[in-house]
Design an enzyme around this catalytic site. Structure first.
Site: not given
Length: 189
Positions: A22, A122-124, A130
Site C-alpha cells: 500500500q 497492491c495489498c497491505n 498481491t
C-alpha cells in the site's frame, strides 16, 4: 524537487502492470510518474484514507476488492485458545488462508482489460495477496510453476505462505473469462 520513492515491494510485472505494498504519502510523487489509470486493491483490510484521497485527486480508478471481514474470519486472526497450536513450548496460530478465489478471478479479469492499464495491484505489504494475484496471472501466461513460485518467494521473503503457493499451483485458469481482446494482449507480450 520532491523525492521519488517507490512503495515497499514495488515491482514491474510487465509493461504497464505494477505491484506493490500500500503506497504512503512518501510514494505519491513516484506514483504520479507512472501515470496510472487503475489501482486494484486486494488487501484484507481497508485502503487508507490518504491513499483514497490521492487516487481521487489524480483521477485514478480504484477497484477495491477487499473482502468484508465477515467473509474472511482469519483477519484479524482468531486468538481463541482452541485456535492456538502449541509447538515446542511455543504457541502458533494456524496459517492464514490464501485470498478468496472470487477475489483472484475479479483481479485477473480487470488485468485482462487493456483499457485499465497502466495498473497497480497492491495489498497491505505487497507480499501474499498481491503475490497470489501475480502468480495466477503468470499461470495465465503459461509460465513454468518453478518460475512463478520463485517470483512469489522473492517478494514474500522469509514470510512465504505455503497455502498461497498451493493455491497458485492448483488455480484453474479456465475460471477466468478470456475475451478476444485480453487474449491478444497477453500473447502480444
Amino acid at each position: 524537487m520532491a523525492k521519488i520513492v517507490p512503495p515497499l515491494n514495488f515491482g514491474l510485472v510487465e509493461d504497464g502492470f505494477y505491484r506493490s505494498a500500500q503506497p504512503s504519502e512518501l510514494n505519491f510523487s513516484f506514483l504520479e510518474k507512472l501515470e496510472l489509470k487503475t489501482v486494484i486493491w486486494v488487501g484484507a483490510e481497508e485502503l487508507s484514507d490518504v491513499l483514497q484521497s490521492f487516487l481521487d485527486s489524480q483521477g485514478i480508478k480504484l477497484h477495491n476488492l477487499a473482502p468484508q471481514t465477515s467473509l474472511n474470519p482469519h483477519f484479524p486472526p482468531p486468538y481463541a485458545d482452541g485456535d492456538v497450536v502449541p509447538l515446542s513450548g511455543q504457541y502458533h496460530l494456524p496459517p492464514l488462508p490464501p485470498p478468496p478465489e472470487p477475489l483472484i478471478i475479479s483481479a485477473l479479469s480487470l488485468l485482462l482489460t487493456p483499457s485499465s492499464f497502466p495498473t497497480l495491484v497492491c495489498c497491505n505489504m505487497g507480499r501474499h495477496r498481491t503475490g497470489t494475484v501475480v502468480g495466477c496471472y503468470r499461470k495465465l501466461q503459461r509460465w513454468a510453476l518453478s518460475s512463478i513460485l520463485e517470483e512469489y518467494r522473492r517478494f514474500a521473503g522469509m514470510k512465504v505462505r505455503v497455502l498461497n503457493e498451493q493455491f497458485i499451483e492448483l488455480f484453474d485458469t479456465d475460471l477466468v473469462p478470456m475475451t478476444a481482446v485480453s487474449i491478444n494482449k497477453s500473447q502480444a507480450k
